[in-house]
Design an enzyme around this catalytic site. Structure first.
Site, PDB file in Angstrom:
ATOM      1  N   LYS A  60      45.510 -61.642  59.178  1.00 20.46           N
ATOM      2  CA  LYS A  60      44.930 -60.618  60.068  1.00 20.46           C
ATOM      3  C   LYS A  60      43.876 -59.804  59.323  1.00 20.46           C
ATOM      4  O   LYS A  60      42.784 -59.570  59.841  1.00 20.46           O
ATOM      5  CB  LYS A  60      46.050 -59.677  60.565  1.00 20.46           C
ATOM      6  CG  LYS A  60      45.532 -58.432  61.264  1.00 20.46           C
ATOM      7  CD  LYS A  60      46.643 -57.529  61.707  1.00 20.46           C
ATOM      8  CE  LYS A  60      47.096 -56.508  60.679  1.00 20.46           C
ATOM      9  NZ  LYS A  60      46.173 -55.380  60.454  1.00 20.46           N
ATOM     10  N   ASN A  61      44.218 -59.389  58.104  1.00 19.84           N
ATOM     11  CA  ASN A  61      43.316 -58.487  57.387  1.00 19.84           C
ATOM     12  C   ASN A  61      42.076 -59.180  56.830  1.00 19.84           C
ATOM     13  O   ASN A  61      41.168 -58.507  56.342  1.00 19.84           O
ATOM     14  CB  ASN A  61      44.068 -57.778  56.250  1.00 19.84           C
ATOM     15  CG  ASN A  61      44.992 -56.702  56.785  1.00 19.84           C
ATOM     16  OD1 ASN A  61      44.983 -56.404  57.977  1.00 19.84           O
ATOM     17  ND2 ASN A  61      45.801 -56.117  55.897  1.00 19.84           N
ATOM     18  N   CYS A 106      46.327 -42.353  61.747  1.00 23.99           N
ATOM     19  CA  CYS A 106      47.297 -43.273  62.332  1.00 23.99           C
ATOM     20  C   CYS A 106      48.653 -42.931  61.741  1.00 23.99           C
ATOM     21  O   CYS A 106      48.771 -42.037  60.907  1.00 23.99           O
ATOM     22  CB  CYS A 106      46.916 -44.718  62.077  1.00 23.99           C
ATOM     23  SG  CYS A 106      47.136 -45.227  60.398  1.00 23.99           S
ATOM     24  N   ARG A 134      43.851 -41.364  56.860  1.00 23.57           N
ATOM     25  CA  ARG A 134      42.896 -42.460  56.713  1.00 23.57           C
ATOM     26  C   ARG A 134      41.461 -42.073  57.069  1.00 23.57           C
ATOM     27  O   ARG A 134      40.883 -42.581  58.037  1.00 23.57           O
ATOM     28  CB  ARG A 134      43.359 -43.672  57.521  1.00 23.57           C
ATOM     29  CG  ARG A 134      44.701 -44.165  57.072  1.00 23.57           C
ATOM     30  CD  ARG A 134      45.179 -45.339  57.859  1.00 23.57           C
ATOM     31  NE  ARG A 134      44.634 -46.602  57.394  1.00 23.57           N
ATOM     32  CZ  ARG A 134      45.053 -47.783  57.832  1.00 23.57           C
ATOM     33  NH1 ARG A 134      45.985 -47.865  58.729  1.00 23.57           N
ATOM     34  NH2 ARG A 134      44.518 -48.886  57.354  1.00 23.57           N
ATOM     35  N   ASP A 174      51.288 -52.992  51.906  1.00 25.01           N
ATOM     36  CA  ASP A 174      51.703 -53.689  53.135  1.00 25.01           C
ATOM     37  C   ASP A 174      53.009 -54.474  52.969  1.00 25.01           C
ATOM     38  O   ASP A 174      53.504 -55.038  53.950  1.00 25.01           O
ATOM     39  CB  ASP A 174      50.589 -54.630  53.620  1.00 25.01           C
ATOM     40  CG  ASP A 174      49.420 -53.870  54.250  1.00 25.01           C
ATOM     41  OD1 ASP A 174      49.532 -52.644  54.439  1.00 25.01           O
ATOM     42  OD2 ASP A 174      48.399 -54.515  54.549  1.00 25.01           O
ATOM     43  N   ARG A 200      50.936 -56.877  66.672  1.00 27.08           N
ATOM     44  CA  ARG A 200      49.601 -56.650  66.118  1.00 27.08           C
ATOM     45  C   ARG A 200      49.345 -57.559  64.916  1.00 27.08           C
ATOM     46  O   ARG A 200      48.201 -57.909  64.640  1.00 27.08           O
ATOM     47  CB  ARG A 200      49.451 -55.189  65.660  1.00 27.08           C
ATOM     48  CG  ARG A 200      49.387 -54.190  66.791  1.00 27.08           C
ATOM     49  CD  ARG A 200      49.052 -52.822  66.249  1.00 27.08           C
ATOM     50  NE  ARG A 200      48.062 -52.970  65.194  1.00 27.08           N
ATOM     51  CZ  ARG A 200      48.022 -52.257  64.082  1.00 27.08           C
ATOM     52  NH1 ARG A 200      48.910 -51.322  63.865  1.00 27.08           N
ATOM     53  NH2 ARG A 200      47.094 -52.452  63.189  1.00 27.08           N
TER      54      ARG A 200
HETATM   55  C1  UD1 Z   1      43.291 -52.156  54.597  1.00 26.70           C
HETATM   56  C2  UD1 Z   1      44.270 -53.024  55.374  1.00 26.70           C
HETATM   57  C3  UD1 Z   1      45.652 -52.361  55.410  1.00 26.70           C
HETATM   58  C4  UD1 Z   1      46.117 -52.057  53.994  1.00 26.70           C
HETATM   59  C5  UD1 Z   1      45.061 -51.251  53.239  1.00 26.70           C
HETATM   60  C6  UD1 Z   1      45.423 -51.034  51.768  1.00 26.70           C
HETATM   61  C7  UD1 Z   1      42.835 -54.130  56.968  1.00 26.70           C
HETATM   62  C8  UD1 Z   1      42.417 -54.315  58.388  1.00 26.70           C
HETATM   63  N1  UD1 Z   1      43.775 -53.210  56.719  1.00 26.70           N
HETATM   64  O1  UD1 Z   1      43.175 -50.933  55.307  1.00 26.70           O
HETATM   65  O2  UD1 Z   1      46.562 -53.267  56.048  1.00 26.70           O
HETATM   66  O3  UD1 Z   1      47.323 -51.319  54.054  1.00 26.70           O
HETATM   67  O4  UD1 Z   1      43.804 -51.940  53.274  1.00 26.70           O
HETATM   68  O5  UD1 Z   1      45.626 -52.241  51.137  1.00 26.70           O
HETATM   69  O6  UD1 Z   1      42.356 -54.821  56.088  1.00 26.70           O
HETATM   70  N2  UD1 Z   1      40.482 -43.824  52.102  1.00 26.70           N
HETATM   71  C9  UD1 Z   1      39.796 -42.640  52.042  1.00 26.70           C
HETATM   72  N3  UD1 Z   1      38.499 -42.632  52.490  1.00 26.70           N
HETATM   73  C10 UD1 Z   1      37.884 -43.740  52.981  1.00 26.70           C
HETATM   74  C11 UD1 Z   1      38.598 -44.946  53.024  1.00 26.70           C
HETATM   75  C12 UD1 Z   1      39.912 -44.957  52.582  1.00 26.70           C
HETATM   76  O7  UD1 Z   1      40.300 -41.622  51.612  1.00 26.70           O
HETATM   77  O8  UD1 Z   1      36.696 -43.663  53.380  1.00 26.70           O
HETATM   78  C13 UD1 Z   1      41.905 -43.847  51.652  1.00 26.70           C
HETATM   79  C14 UD1 Z   1      42.857 -44.162  52.818  1.00 26.70           C
HETATM   80  O9  UD1 Z   1      43.170 -42.997  53.552  1.00 26.70           O
HETATM   81  C15 UD1 Z   1      44.042 -44.732  52.087  1.00 26.70           C
HETATM   82  C16 UD1 Z   1      43.392 -45.467  50.912  1.00 26.70           C
HETATM   83  O10 UD1 Z   1      42.081 -44.929  50.768  1.00 26.70           O
HETATM   84  O11 UD1 Z   1      44.855 -43.702  51.602  1.00 26.70           O
HETATM   85  C17 UD1 Z   1      43.309 -46.976  51.098  1.00 26.70           C
HETATM   86  O12 UD1 Z   1      42.578 -47.250  52.260  1.00 26.70           O
HETATM   87  P1  UD1 Z   1      41.730 -48.570  52.461  1.00 26.70           P
HETATM   88  O13 UD1 Z   1      41.803 -49.433  51.243  1.00 26.70           O
HETATM   89  O14 UD1 Z   1      40.391 -48.185  52.967  1.00 26.70           O
HETATM   90  O15 UD1 Z   1      42.548 -49.283  53.615  1.00 26.70           O
HETATM   91  P2  UD1 Z   1      41.993 -49.921  54.942  1.00 26.70           P
HETATM   92  O16 UD1 Z   1      40.751 -50.708  54.674  1.00 26.70           O
HETATM   93  O17 UD1 Z   1      41.957 -48.896  56.021  1.00 26.70           O
END
Ligand code: UD1
Length: 418
Positions: free
Chosen positions: A22-23, A112, A117, A305, A397
């Site tokens: 999915k990711n 969420c 996030r 995850d 999902r």
């Molecule tokens: C992706 C995965 C999710 C997984 C996560 C971490 C997908 C669709 N989802 O989510 O399943 O749990 O990686 O491996 O691929 N953050 C900030 N600012 C930002 C972006 C992120 O503070 O602009 C923080 C987030 O709040 C979180 C951390 O960074 O605490 C990790 O987030 P991120 O690696 O961006 O996860 P996702 O891409 O949302």
């Protein structure tokens, strides 16, 4: 709303194939916006998140039929709140829209269940590439005359930000270097897909990724790009843990075991008997495992995850375990539900202390997020009696045909309509 009813305890046996990740699928689907021709996927997983993403692409003017996506018809650069709010990954359309059309209006995804996030890292990088960003009315308004390649240092190796920047840089002028980039296998798949389309990305899988910007006019839109997405390492880890929790012998196939080395290392430390094969992992009946101390982290660290599923296993292992959640601030929502099934878990901030040797008993429980749902199913497989799991739309999902796959391994699990 559907519910799952699981009768335990149960032994599993046989082989199970994981679906495509999915990711990896979601960011790759976003990347189709960049390609001015057709893209054909052989193996998009049958998940509600994929259906949502198709709706977003269609709202932008893409056409989709049986895995064939055509972005030559994009005629809208606005991703509406009603679609984006259903799935955070929708923010991944920002980079490709801005890169190809020089403008994008994307609803802010909001928080969420597992944390706030924010998308500040995505937005700062877009500005560094030359975009003007304005937030108003709950929307990100991004525009530029052109994007210009830049050296971008991420304050945290965000998976989504790395993907958004890679896509934004595809039609930027010159080279973009992303430092402290996320190294997840899904990032590598994303770069492989972009390269298959004719873009030029190197270094994916390391902390420095380079993107050479291209001209839109250099693409031959008559060519259909065919692509197969990698196997889902998180789904694989979930089934491996199912085998261990039920003290069973099973084989989990269709993924690259090197993608979950950190998980396999922890499981082996706990006493799991595992054999890595070319296409997956064989799990042998390993008896009661020992406790462990685990901290989640960006890849190659232990994936957040798989944290909830591991906690289920820890609850029935011997001795104490400690889990430290370092990625999301609120990712222990499965804990109260696991406690309802008889687990002894204490929370202190980002730490969970798990007393092992729990004898689980069935209880009506409720899914709170995707991976928490998987943790509840795992515990239900070993609880003595019938566990009812509600709100399983979370599960749909991210786990394709989970009850059919578990049934094929011998689990007593059925889906009922309320
Ligand atoms: C992706 C995965 C999710 C997984 C996560 C971490 C997908 C669709 N989802 O989510 O399943 O749990 O990686 O491996 O691929 N953050 C900030 N600012 C930002 C972006 C992120 O503070 O602009 C923080 C987030 O709040 C979180 C951390 O960074 O605490 C990790 O987030 P991120 O690696 O961006 O996860 P996702 O891409 O949302």
């Amino acid at each position: 709303m559907d519910k799952l009813i699981v009768s335990g305890p149960t032994k599993l046996s046989g082989k199970v194939e994981v679906s495509s990740a999915k990711n990896a699928s979601l960011p790759i689907m976003a990347a189709t916006i960049l390609y001015p021709g057709k893209v054909e996927f052989k193996n998009l997983p049958g998940l509600t998140d994929i259906k949502f993403f198709v709706q977003i692409l269609e709202s932008l003017g893409c056409t989709h039929s049986n895995g064939l996506i055509d972005a030559s018809t994009v005629n809208n650069t606005v991703a509406e709140y009603d679609l984006v709010r259903k799935m955070r990954a929708s923010v991944l359309v920002l980079g490709p829209l801005l890169s190809r059309f020089k403008k994008a209006k994307v609803s802010l995804p909001g928080g969420c269940a597992i944390g706030t996030r924010p998308v500040d890292i995505h937005l700062k990088a877009m500005e560094e590439l030359g975009a003007t960003i304005d937030i108003s009315g709950g929307y990100i308004n991004a525009s530029c005359e052109k994007l210009i390649g830049a050296d971008i240092h991420l304050s945290f190796p965000s998976v989504g930000a790395t993907e958004n920047i890679m896509m934004a840089a595809c039609f930027a002028e010159g080279e973009t270097v992303i430092k402290n980039a996320a190294c997840e296998p899904e990032i590598v798949d994303h770069a492989n897909f972009l390269n298959a389309c004719g873009f030029e990305i190197t270094g994916a899988g390391s902390s420095t990724i380079k993107v050479q910007g291209k001209e839109l006019s250099s693409f031959d839109a008559s060519k259909t790009v065919e692509y197969s997405i990698i196997g889902d390492r998180i789904e694989a880890a979930t089934y491996i843990i199912a085998g261990l929790m039920t003290d069973s012998e099973i084989e989990v196939q269709n993924f690259d075991p090197s993608h979950i080395e950190a998980v396999l290392d922890v499981l082996k430390t706990m006493g799991a008997k595992l054999e890595v094969t070319a296409r997956g992992v064989k799990v042998f009946a390993s008896g009661k495992l020992a406790g462990a101390k685990v901290e989640t982290g960006p890849h190659p660290g232990f994936p957040t995850d798989v944290q909830a599923q591991l906690m289920s296993l820890m609850g029935v292992s011997s001795g104490y375990s400690i889990v430290s959640e370092r990625i999301f601030e609120n990712r222990f929502m499965h804990v109260p539900e696991l406690v309802r099934m008889g687990m002894e878990i204490d929370l202190d901030g980002s730490y969970a202390f798990i007393k092992g040797n729990n004898d689980l008993s069935p209880a009506p429980v409720m899914c709170t997020d995707l991976r928490a749902s998987a943790a509840l199913i795992l515990s239900a497989l070993v609880a003595k009696g019938e566990t009812t799991i509600a709100r399983i739309y979370h599960l749909d999902r991210g786990y394709e045909k989970i009850e059919q796959k578990l049934q094929s391994l011998g689990a007593k699990i059925k889906r009922v309509k309320e």
